[in-house]
Design an enzyme around this catalytic site. Structure first.
Site, PDB file in Angstrom:
ATOM      1  N   HIS A   1      18.905 -29.728 -12.252  1.00 52.45           N
ATOM      2  CA  HIS A   1      19.344 -29.784 -13.649  1.00 52.45           C
ATOM      3  C   HIS A   1      18.777 -28.556 -14.422  1.00 52.45           C
ATOM      4  CE1 HIS A   1      21.191 -33.029 -16.399  1.00 52.45           C
ATOM      5  NE2 HIS A   1      21.866 -31.715 -16.419  1.00 52.45           N
TER       6      HIS A   1
ATOM      7  N   ASP B   1      21.628 -39.123 -18.250  1.00 48.50           N
ATOM      8  CA  ASP B   1      20.380 -38.634 -17.234  1.00 48.50           C
ATOM      9  C   ASP B   1      19.346 -39.848 -17.434  1.00 48.50           C
ATOM     10  OD1 ASP B   1      18.219 -37.199 -15.830  1.00 48.50           O
ATOM     11  OD2 ASP B   1      19.140 -35.339 -16.781  1.00 48.50           O
TER      12      ASP B   1
ATOM     13  N   HIS C   1      16.320 -38.792 -17.292  1.00 50.77           N
ATOM     14  CA  HIS C   1      15.298 -38.142 -18.085  1.00 50.77           C
ATOM     15  C   HIS C   1      15.964 -37.242 -19.061  1.00 50.77           C
ATOM     16  CE1 HIS C   1      14.495 -38.687 -13.405  1.00 50.77           C
ATOM     17  NE2 HIS C   1      13.167 -38.955 -13.942  1.00 50.77           N
TER      18      HIS C   1
ATOM     19  N   ASP D   1      14.750 -34.216 -20.048  1.00 50.54           N
ATOM     20  CA  ASP D   1      14.679 -32.670 -19.379  1.00 50.54           C
ATOM     21  C   ASP D   1      14.650 -31.653 -20.838  1.00 50.54           C
ATOM     22  OD1 ASP D   1      15.292 -33.767 -16.755  1.00 50.54           O
ATOM     23  OD2 ASP D   1      17.542 -33.182 -16.856  1.00 50.54           O
TER      24      ASP D   1
ATOM     25  N   HIS E   1      13.432 -27.992 -13.886  1.00 49.88           N
ATOM     26  CA  HIS E   1      14.407 -28.946 -14.072  1.00 49.88           C
ATOM     27  C   HIS E   1      14.387 -30.013 -15.195  1.00 49.88           C
ATOM     28  CE1 HIS E   1      13.373 -32.401 -11.151  1.00 49.88           C
ATOM     29  NE2 HIS E   1      12.419 -32.172 -11.777  1.00 49.88           N
TER      30      HIS E   1
ATOM     31  N   ASP F   1      23.675 -36.026 -14.724  1.00 52.99           N
ATOM     32  CA  ASP F   1      22.741 -35.841 -13.568  1.00 52.99           C
ATOM     33  C   ASP F   1      22.990 -37.617 -12.818  1.00 52.99           C
ATOM     34  OD1 ASP F   1      20.303 -36.264 -11.878  1.00 52.99           O
ATOM     35  OD2 ASP F   1      19.301 -35.104 -13.233  1.00 52.99           O
TER      36      ASP F   1
ATOM     37  N   ASP G   1      21.030 -38.948 -11.085  1.00 51.20           N
ATOM     38  CA  ASP G   1      19.967 -40.177 -11.153  1.00 51.20           C
ATOM     39  C   ASP G   1      20.074 -40.937 -12.575  1.00 51.20           C
ATOM     40  OD1 ASP G   1      18.730 -38.863 -13.447  1.00 51.20           O
ATOM     41  OD2 ASP G   1      17.424 -37.502 -12.285  1.00 51.20           O
TER      42      ASP G   1
ATOM     43  N   GLU H   1      22.025 -32.698  -9.213  1.00 49.15           N
ATOM     44  CA  GLU H   1      21.065 -33.245  -8.497  1.00 49.15           C
ATOM     45  C   GLU H   1      21.315 -34.500  -7.280  1.00 49.15           C
ATOM     46  OE1 GLU H   1      17.954 -32.877  -8.672  1.00 49.15           O
ATOM     47  OE2 GLU H   1      17.658 -31.846 -10.906  1.00 49.15           O
TER      48      GLU H   1
END
Length: 313
Positions: free
Chosen positions: A103, A126, A128, A130, A143, A237, A239, A282
């Site tokens: 990412h 996401d 996260h 980021d 990332h 993403d 995840d 990802e």
């Protein structure tokens, strides 16, 4: 949609994080017949392979840390080249579809789209945020920093990024919304609060339901109104999805989006008619290899939903 031509831009890069394999994600998505899937939805699928990945990978082999930042030269150069490719694609009236890779590419895709659509909003889906800066990142893995670099936050104008990052920045914090967060660093919490950035965590999804969360997110990026005409960049993403849905990714976090919640986000954003760019990142085929096909299929499905496929039809 602004265009019925999608430009599939491969970003086979893993230098923003320590695990190998995510650089294989774009090829895995393409080998799953993603172009054909998009053509069946009425899109023309162009492929862009113009980035000099040999040069980037050679740079990656000898890229010593700068302070805490890992692989800063190769991440910076890859992001700079991606921004140029995304800009060129968007100016040609195409929809840039960036296939990651990690990412860290978000810096390039955000900046490239902002050059063409100055009022574009980014919806960042996401686990996260980021949004670490060079000063706050606990790991130095880039990332975890692309949003802060695109926004030009304090600590982002560092070597070698400052040679090409726009100053003042193009992107604005009030045109950014996060959906699905559940693993946020302490420094990121402070940044999100300081800049009053709109966040819908998994807690909000549990509380309000995915339909209401997406409605509130779209209201926010459209200046608190029910209008849906602001250009949207969706950066997704995998995840963000629960690991039971998309296990083959580098930083899985339990308690994520269900299959339907992830697809609802994409479907609702498509319905605005304002999508001008998308990232899907990802996917790591080397992790949880027995379930790699499942994660690849989910990635393709999320892209199809953003480009017009409805699971209810």
């Amino acid at each position: 949609m602004k265009s019925k031509t999608a430009e599939l831009i491969s970003f086979p890069f893993s230098g923003g994080q320590p695990r190998k394999g995510v650089e294989l994600g774009p090829d895995a998505l393409l080998k799953a017949d993603l172009p054909k899937q998009l053509e069946e939805l009425g899109w023309k699928a162009d492929l862009d392979n113009s980035i000099d990945w040999k040069m980037i990978n050679d740079m990656l082999q000898n890229d010593p840390d700068i302070d805490t930042l890992k692989n800063p030269r190769s991440v910076s150069k890859a992001s700079e080249l991606l921004a140029n490719v995304v800009e060129k694609s968007a100016r040609a009236g195409k929809l840039p579809l960036v296939l990651g890779g990690d990412h860290s590419l978000g810096t390039g895709s955000m900046i490239g789209l902002n050059r063409v659509y100055p009022d574009v909003a980014t919806i960042w889906v996401d686990a996260h945020a980021d949004i670490n800066t060079a000063k706050t990142t606990p790991s130095g893995n880039l990332h975890g920093c692309p949003v802060s670099f695109a926004l030009g936050l304090e600590g982002s104008y560092v070597e070698p990024f400052k040679s090409w990052l726009p100053n003042p920045p193009i992107a604005s914090p009030n045109r950014l919304v996060f959906i699905g967060l559940r693993d946020v660093d302490e420094g990121e919490r402070k940044i999100l609060k300081e800049h009053n950035i709109k966040v819908f965590s998994m807690h909000h999804i549990d509380k309000y339901g995915i339909g209401k969360v997406v409605e509130m997110a779209l209201d926010h990026v459209n200046n608190g109104t029910s209008r849906r005409d602001r250009p949207i960049h969706l950066s997704f993403d995998v995840d963000a999805m629960d690991p039971s849905v998309a296990p083959s990714t580098g930083t899985p976090v339990r308690g994520g989006l269900t299959f339907r919640e992830g697809h609802y986000i994409c479907e609702a954003i498509h319905e605005t008619g304002s999508v001008v760019g998308m990232d899907l990142v990802e996917v790591n085929p080397l992790l949880e290899t027995e379930a790699a096909a499942q994660t690849i299929a989910v990635g393709c499905s999320l892209i199809r939903s953003t480009l017009g496929e409805s699971l209810l039809d």
